[in-house]
Enzyme design. Structure first.
Site, mmCIF file in Angstrom:
data_model
loop_
_atom_site.group_PDB
_atom_site.id
_atom_site.type_symbol
_atom_site.label_atom_id
_atom_site.label_comp_id
_atom_site.label_asym_id
_atom_site.label_seq_id
_atom_site.Cartn_x
_atom_site.Cartn_y
_atom_site.Cartn_z
ATOM 1 N N HIS A 39 79.538 61.847 105.272
ATOM 2 C CA HIS A 39 78.972 61.140 104.130
ATOM 3 C C HIS A 39 77.460 61.337 104.040
ATOM 4 C CE1 HIS A 39 82.257 58.249 102.619
ATOM 5 N NE2 HIS A 39 82.845 59.146 103.386
ATOM 6 N N VAL B 262 75.610 64.117 100.674
ATOM 7 C CA VAL B 262 74.810 63.499 99.608
ATOM 8 C C VAL B 262 73.438 64.149 99.460
ATOM 9 C CG1 VAL B 262 73.694 61.363 98.851
ATOM 10 C CG2 VAL B 262 76.041 61.324 99.733
ATOM 11 N N SER C 116 69.772 59.734 106.123
ATOM 12 C CA SER C 116 69.412 58.739 105.102
ATOM 13 C C SER C 116 70.518 57.718 104.892
ATOM 14 C CB SER C 116 69.084 59.432 103.770
ATOM 15 O OG SER C 116 70.155 60.249 103.325
#
Length: 217
Positions: free
Chosen positions: A68, A72, A78
């Site tokens: 994930h 992104v 992050s």
């Protein structure tokens, strides 16, 4: 469950070898921390191993967290940044709410272990720690071992809006999945190998956690 973890391990290896994610970094190198924190890999591995001994959910949770994060805005950790009163971070986007806390906890504990060593304090990025932890959960669960090139910088910006449309959904049709994975440098064959385990692993995690919560209540 063992076969599921083996499939996820293979998928994680494909991520490392095949994805051309962008990220902020100097030239990556397996010896990046040779002078500043020469034992970083050993420290992270010990922390990951201890975490796995506490709960096997560490394995799929860490893999899915890495997936994930990288899909992104590149592998910049992050996904770990907390939301504030003026900003909703990536981790609080609806697509990330199913991420198990054990993945985040793995990185936090490994980072704390690294920072506790003189010379290593604040010298190793969370992005590199997450990359190492992902390799280690694969290897410690019976999967392969590979050298991880290091030198990633942590992302300083994390916005929930950046997640929109960047992660595969269970309802996505073939053309949509092909396009999404191609944008990250992956072929259709690699998309097929990766989609199943990572789309289903969230339900596996929460089923297990629900069962544990019921047993302990």
């Amino acid at each position: 469950m063992g076969n599921q973890f083996n499939n996820v391990s293979i998928s994680a290896l494909l991520i490392i070898l095949c994805l051309s994610f962008p990220y902020t970094a100097t030239s990556l190198s397996t010896t990046y921390y040779a002078k500043t924190c020469p034992n970083v890999e050993k420290i992270v591995r010990q922390a990951v191993q201890k975490k796995i001994q506490q709960t096997f959910v560490t394995i799929p949770a860490t893999l899915r967290l890495f997936f994930h994060d990288c899909f992104v805005s590149g592998c910049d950790a992050s996904i770990i940044i907390q939301s504030t009163g003026t900003n909703t971070a990536e981790k609080d986007h609806p697509d990330n709410l199913s991420l198990a806390g054990d993945g985040f906890d793995t990185v936090i504990k490994a980072k704390a272990a690294v920072d506790a060593v003189p010379g290593c304090t604040n010298n190793v990025s969370c992005a590199d720690i997450l990359a190492l932890a992902t390799r280690d959960v694969v290897n410690l669960s019976g999967g392969p071992f590979w050298e991880v090139e290091l030198g990633r910088f942590d992302g300083l910006v994390s916005k929930a809006s950046s997640v929109n449309g960047r992660l595969p959904q269970p309802t996505d049709e073939l053309n949509r999945l092909n396009s999404l994975f191609a944008s990250n440098g992956l072929t259709q064959a690699e998309m097929v190998a990766l989609s199943g385990p990572f789309l289903s692993i969230g339900s596996i995690i929460w089923t297990v956690k629900s069962k544990l919560s019921t047993d302990c209540s």
